[in-house]
Design an enzyme around this catalytic site. Structure first.
Site, PDB file in Angstrom:
ATOM      1  N   LYS A  53       0.877  -1.102   0.037  1.00 11.06           N
ATOM      2  CA  LYS A  53      -0.007   0.142   0.187  1.00 11.06           C
ATOM      3  C   LYS A  53       1.076   1.185  -0.034  1.00 11.06           C
ATOM      4  O   LYS A  53       1.717   1.361   0.782  1.00 11.06           O
ATOM      5  CB  LYS A  53      -0.703  -0.125   1.273  1.00 11.06           C
ATOM      6  CG  LYS A  53      -2.232  -0.609   1.161  1.00 11.06           C
ATOM      7  CD  LYS A  53      -3.058  -0.741   2.427  1.00 11.06           C
ATOM      8  CE  LYS A  53      -4.315  -0.380   2.168  1.00 11.06           C
ATOM      9  NZ  LYS A  53      -5.310  -0.305   3.403  1.00 11.06           N
TER      10      LYS A  53
HETATM   11  O1  G3P Z   1      -9.371   0.153   4.258  1.00  9.12           O
HETATM   12  C1  G3P Z   1      -9.038   1.461   4.833  1.00  9.12           C
HETATM   13  C2  G3P Z   1      -9.603   1.591   6.152  1.00  9.12           C
HETATM   14  O2  G3P Z   1      -8.754   0.772   6.879  1.00  9.12           O
HETATM   15  C3  G3P Z   1      -9.764   2.688   6.628  1.00  9.12           C
HETATM   16  O3  G3P Z   1     -11.089   2.700   7.489  1.00  9.12           O
HETATM   17  O4  G3P Z   1     -12.560   3.536   9.139  1.00  9.12           O
HETATM   18  O5  G3P Z   1     -10.276   4.268   9.427  1.00  9.12           O
HETATM   19  O6  G3P Z   1     -11.808   4.996   7.584  1.00  9.12           O
HETATM   20  P1  G3P Z   1     -11.429   4.131   8.397  1.00  9.12           P
END
Ligand code: G3P
Length: 216
Positions: free
Chosen positions: A84
């Site tokens: 990533k």
């Molecule tokens: O896939 C990306 C994810 O882990 C981010 O999620 O909920 O932290 O925006 P969030």
């Protein structure tokens, strides 16, 4: 649309893999930190041994040279590792070189169709629009997924779109309708997708009625 699990929790990954519904895993530094300090390489290799599909691990360097160095190291751990790399000038420069080395990449922290398009043009294997974080600030996060899918289809670009930062059970449905190749979801959302109160009530009622048949 395929489903990946968005977590670094080994027990959750084991459980979801047993169900047969996930075909990959995505992690990020926050998700890894949530599981406590430990040996990153050992944890990643364990995930690779559980799920025989793409496993995304984040590079943390901010400059192109560092990103490339990290990506080469991470991808040498296992053939299924996807590196990533966030959207930035350095990130695009790194991916354009890494794609020439057949190192799989996932353009992360993607918040616009322009960013997704650039990721595809430099040869990213995946781009990950962060739907929930866009929703958080009053934008239509899933529109970026839909736009990226449309652009890639229009020009036959092989990059796949991972709908990421999904937070609730309506998100995977919306991602599928938008044509996302993959939805990466937290374990809690996977559980919510499975469960329905009417299913529970129906199972309990059938079990009760069956007891009556057996008694006869
Ligand atoms: O896939 C990306 C994810 O882990 C981010 O999620 O909920 O932290 O925006 P969030």
């Amino acid at each position: 649309m395929r489903i990946f699990l968005d977590t670094a929790n080994i027990e959750h990954i084991r459980h979801a893999a047993r169900l047969g519904v996930i075909s990959g895993v995505t992690t990020n530094p926050t998700l890894v930190a949530r599981e406590g300090a430990g040996d990153l390489k050992a944890a990643v290799l364990e995930i690779c041994s559980i799920v025989p599909g793409p496993i995304s691990v984040e590079a943390l360097s901010l400059d192109a040279e560092g990103m490339k160095r990290e990506a080469r190291e991470l991808s040498s751990w296992h053939e299924n590792i996807v590196v990533k790399i966030p959207v930035s000038e350095a990130g695009l420069e790194a991916i354009s070189v890494l794609s020439g080395e057949n190192i799989k990449t996932n353009l992360t922290l993607c918040f616009s169709a322009n960013q997704a398009l650039l990721g595809a043009l430099v040869g990213a294997t995946y781009v990950s629009p962060f739907v929930g974080r866009l929703d958080d600030i009053g934008h239509q996060g899933m529109a970026v997924v839909a736009d990226a899918v449309e652009l890639f289809d229009h020009y036959n670009l092989p990059t796949q779109v991972i709908a990421a930062s999904l937070r609730h059970p309506l998100h995977p449905i919306a991602a599928a309708k938008a044509g996302a190749h993959i939805a990466t979801i937290p374990y809690s959302v996977l559980m919510q997708m499975i469960r329905h109160p009417l299913t529970d009530i129906g199972i309990a009622r059938f079990a009760e009625d069956w007891k009556k048949v057996i008694k006869q």
